[in-house]
Design a protein around this motif. Structure first.
Motif, PDB file in Angstrom:
ATOM      1  N   ASN A 185       0.934  -1.193  -0.078  1.00 26.87           N
ATOM      2  CA  ASN A 185       0.057  -0.107   0.034  1.00 26.87           C
ATOM      3  C   ASN A 185       0.902   1.059   0.110  1.00 26.87           C
ATOM      4  N   ASN A 186       0.826   2.010  -1.158  1.00 29.57           N
ATOM      5  CA  ASN A 186       1.696   3.120  -1.157  1.00 29.57           C
ATOM      6  C   ASN A 186       0.861   4.267  -0.969  1.00 29.57           C
ATOM      7  N   TRP A 187      -0.541   4.511  -0.418  1.00 33.54           N
ATOM      8  CA  TRP A 187      -1.094   5.662  -0.373  1.00 33.54           C
ATOM      9  C   TRP A 187      -1.854   6.070   0.900  1.00 33.54           C
ATOM     10  N   ASP A 188      -1.888   5.109   2.093  1.00 33.22           N
ATOM     11  CA  ASP A 188      -2.458   5.299   3.117  1.00 33.22           C
ATOM     12  C   ASP A 188      -1.515   6.046   4.059  1.00 33.22           C
ATOM     13  N   SER A 189      -1.882   6.150   5.286  1.00 30.30           N
ATOM     14  CA  SER A 189      -0.910   6.806   6.229  1.00 30.30           C
ATOM     15  C   SER A 189       0.177   6.416   6.585  1.00 30.30           C
ATOM     16  N   ASN A 190       0.161   5.051   6.554  1.00 28.37           N
ATOM     17  CA  ASN A 190       1.431   4.294   7.013  1.00 28.37           C
ATOM     18  C   ASN A 190       2.398   4.450   5.991  1.00 28.37           C
ATOM     19  N   ALA A 191       1.749   4.528   4.646  1.00 28.68           N
ATOM     20  CA  ALA A 191       2.754   4.801   3.546  1.00 28.68           C
ATOM     21  C   ALA A 191       3.593   6.186   3.728  1.00 28.68           C
ATOM     22  N   ARG A 192       2.592   7.177   4.204  1.00 29.48           N
ATOM     23  CA  ARG A 192       3.052   8.558   4.210  1.00 29.48           C
ATOM     24  C   ARG A 192       4.215   8.527   5.285  1.00 29.48           C
ATOM     25  N   ARG A 193       4.059   7.652   6.149  1.00 28.25           N
ATOM     26  CA  ARG A 193       5.169   7.687   7.307  1.00 28.25           C
ATOM     27  C   ARG A 193       6.280   6.840   6.940  1.00 28.25           C
ATOM     28  N   GLY A 194       6.237   6.332   5.735  1.00 25.05           N
ATOM     29  CA  GLY A 194       7.580   5.382   5.356  1.00 25.05           C
ATOM     30  C   GLY A 194       7.424   4.029   5.759  1.00 25.05           C
ATOM     31  N   GLY A 199       1.841  -7.219   2.070  1.00 27.06           N
ATOM     32  CA  GLY A 199       1.498  -8.607   2.254  1.00 27.06           C
ATOM     33  C   GLY A 199      -0.110  -9.103   2.096  1.00 27.06           C
ATOM     34  N   LEU A 200      -0.536 -10.229   2.222  1.00 31.48           N
ATOM     35  CA  LEU A 200      -2.004 -10.577   2.362  1.00 31.48           C
ATOM     36  C   LEU A 200      -2.896  -9.800   3.266  1.00 31.48           C
ATOM     37  N   MET A 201      -2.357  -9.855   4.310  1.00 31.07           N
ATOM     38  CA  MET A 201      -2.806  -8.963   5.450  1.00 31.07           C
ATOM     39  C   MET A 201      -2.664  -7.711   5.706  1.00 31.07           C
ATOM     40  N   GLN A 202      -1.791  -7.141   4.747  1.00 34.49           N
ATOM     41  CA  GLN A 202      -1.274  -5.727   4.924  1.00 34.49           C
ATOM     42  C   GLN A 202      -0.922  -5.354   6.297  1.00 34.49           C
ATOM     43  N   THR A 203       0.310  -5.845   6.740  1.00 31.36           N
ATOM     44  CA  THR A 203       0.713  -5.464   7.966  1.00 31.36           C
ATOM     45  C   THR A 203       1.817  -4.544   7.807  1.00 31.36           C
ATOM     46  N   ILE A 204       2.162  -3.668   8.520  1.00 31.59           N
ATOM     47  CA  ILE A 204       3.464  -2.961   8.579  1.00 31.59           C
ATOM     48  C   ILE A 204       4.605  -3.799   9.161  1.00 31.59           C
ATOM     49  N   PRO A 205       5.886  -3.412   8.861  1.00 34.29           N
ATOM     50  CA  PRO A 205       6.953  -4.323   9.185  1.00 34.29           C
ATOM     51  C   PRO A 205       7.203  -4.190  10.797  1.00 34.29           C
ATOM     52  N   LYS A 209       6.575  -8.211  12.601  1.00 27.83           N
ATOM     53  CA  LYS A 209       7.802  -8.776  13.583  1.00 27.83           C
ATOM     54  C   LYS A 209       7.057  -9.012  14.940  1.00 27.83           C
ATOM     55  N   HIS A 210       6.038  -8.185  15.254  1.00 22.67           N
ATOM     56  CA  HIS A 210       5.741  -8.411  16.800  1.00 22.67           C
ATOM     57  C   HIS A 210       4.763  -9.702  16.899  1.00 22.67           C
ATOM     58  N   TYR A 211       3.818  -9.884  15.810  1.00 14.99           N
ATOM     59  CA  TYR A 211       2.787 -10.761  15.908  1.00 14.99           C
ATOM     60  C   TYR A 211       3.031 -12.125  15.017  1.00 14.99           C
ATOM     61  N   VAL A 212       3.849 -12.163  14.225  1.00 14.94           N
ATOM     62  CA  VAL A 212       4.207 -13.369  13.349  1.00 14.94           C
ATOM     63  C   VAL A 212       4.526 -14.442  14.327  1.00 14.94           C
ATOM     64  N   HIS A 213       4.062 -15.618  14.056  1.00 19.16           N
ATOM     65  CA  HIS A 213       4.119 -16.987  14.984  1.00 19.16           C
ATOM     66  C   HIS A 213       5.591 -17.244  15.206  1.00 19.16           C
ATOM     67  N   PRO A 214       6.132 -17.514  16.228  1.00 18.11           N
ATOM     68  CA  PRO A 214       7.446 -17.880  16.601  1.00 18.11           C
ATOM     69  C   PRO A 214       8.015 -18.827  15.691  1.00 18.11           C
ATOM     70  N   ASP A 215       7.463 -19.655  15.177  1.00 19.84           N
ATOM     71  CA  ASP A 215       7.871 -20.874  14.125  1.00 19.84           C
ATOM     72  C   ASP A 215       8.262 -20.157  12.869  1.00 19.84           C
ATOM     73  N   LEU A 216       7.585 -19.027  12.608  1.00 19.32           N
ATOM     74  CA  LEU A 216       7.826 -18.514  11.300  1.00 19.32           C
ATOM     75  C   LEU A 216       8.797 -17.186  11.265  1.00 19.32           C
ATOM     76  N   LYS A 217       9.234 -16.868  12.210  1.00 18.70           N
ATOM     77  CA  LYS A 217       9.742 -15.394  12.549  1.00 18.70           C
ATOM     78  C   LYS A 217      10.917 -15.264  11.566  1.00 18.70           C
ATOM     79  N   ASP A 218      11.484 -16.381  10.972  1.00 20.66           N
ATOM     80  CA  ASP A 218      12.882 -15.845  10.127  1.00 20.66           C
ATOM     81  C   ASP A 218      12.171 -15.847   8.697  1.00 20.66           C
ATOM     82  N   ARG A 219      10.819 -15.840   8.188  1.00 21.83           N
ATOM     83  CA  ARG A 219      10.545 -15.619   7.095  1.00 21.83           C
ATOM     84  C   ARG A 219       9.995 -14.182   6.890  1.00 21.83           C
ATOM     85  N   PRO A 220      10.185 -13.793   5.287  1.00 19.75           N
ATOM     86  CA  PRO A 220       9.998 -12.092   5.264  1.00 19.75           C
ATOM     87  C   PRO A 220       8.411 -11.951   5.398  1.00 19.75           C
ATOM     88  N   ILE A 221       8.375 -10.542   5.429  1.00 15.49           N
ATOM     89  CA  ILE A 221       6.932 -10.306   5.398  1.00 15.49           C
ATOM     90  C   ILE A 221       5.984 -10.367   4.484  1.00 15.49           C
TER      91      ILE A 221
END
Length: 259
Positions: A185-194, A199-205, A209-221
């Motif tokens: 998403n390049n147009w919402d408030s999060n995008a304006r803050r950089g 991803g599928l669920m549109q989460t910010i980085p 990192k805070h909510y990804v399941h621990p078993d998958l923490k090494d996978r990219p966003i």
């Protein structure tokens, strides 16, 4: 036996009651009346089948006819024991031992188990087991094929959540990214803050990192399964299970407003 002389040479007077053995007894002390100590011990022990001989006492069993056997054939107390001994009745209760027919008991167990099994609705139990196995096979096949449905199924399995949530999660994903795991998403408030949503669920980085399941923490966003676990865990933590079951937040008109 000659009497003793005194130091002066005179014959020492003989004391009344003194025997030649040197033992003495006071003249005023009467002789003991009744049976002697030895006789008392014999009379006492004879009733329980015991023999007192010299320096020891031997216990002897009583025969069925009421007489007692002697500790030695030439015991001087045989006659006394024979006339005074009695039979002691046993105080232990008589226990009747009833034999157990193990074969018959085993048969009764088999019969009881058979009746319980027959009473149960085995057909229903087997059908339920078959349905559960079929559902596991379906999910495994879906995960193996991949795609949006497979990613959702795998994410719910990792989170130990019911697969019945799949339609609700899919609704959120289609609203957020249209099912594209690389959507940004390049147009919402999060995008304006950089910090654009991804991803599928549109989460910010930081949220990812805070909510990804621990078993998958090494996978990219942008990893589809990892991104779904992060979005689901964020929604449950902030809005509860009811919002997830409803397919996300909606306004008063029923329109989707994101999460």
């Amino acid at each position: 036996m000659a009497g003793h002389r005194s130091p002066r040479g005179a014959r020492a007077p003989r004391t009344a009651g003194v025997t030649g053995t040197g033992r003495h007894q006071a003249a005023h002390r009467p002789a003991p009346a009744g049976p002697s100590l030895g006789t008392t011990v014999i009379a006492t022990t004879a009733a329980v089948g015991a023999v007192a001989t010299g320096a020891f006492t031997a216990i002897v069993p009583a025969l069925e006819d009421g007489t007692a056997t002697s500790a030695a054939a030439d015991s001087p107390f045989d006659a006394a024991l024979a006339s005074n001994s009695t039979t002691i009745d046993s105080l232990a209760p008589v226990v009747s031992v009833v034999p157990v027919d193990l074969a018959a008991d085993a048969e009764s167990v088999e019969d009881h188990v058979a009746r319980v099994v027959q009473a149960a609705d085995l057909a229903k139990l087997h059908a339920e087991q078959a349905r559960e196995q079929a559902e596991r096979d379906r999910i495994s096949a879906m995960i193996e094929r991949g795609g949006l449905d497979g990613w959702i199924a795998e994410a719910l399995q990792i989170l130990d959540l019911p697969q019945s949530l799949s339609p609700s999660v899919k609704k959120i994903i289609l609203k957020e990214s249209n099912g594209n795991p690389r959507a940004i998403n390049n147009w919402d408030s999060n995008a304006r803050r950089g910090t654009p949503s991804q991803g599928l669920m549109q989460t910010i980085p930081t949220t990812y990192k805070h909510y990804v399941h621990p078993d998958l923490k090494d996978r990219p966003i942008t990893d589809p399964v990892a991104n779904i676990t992060a979005g689901i865990r964020y929604m449950i933590d902030n809005y509860g299970m009811k919002t997830l079951q409803a397919g996300g937040r909606s306004n008063s008109a029923g329109n989707y407003v994101g999460y």
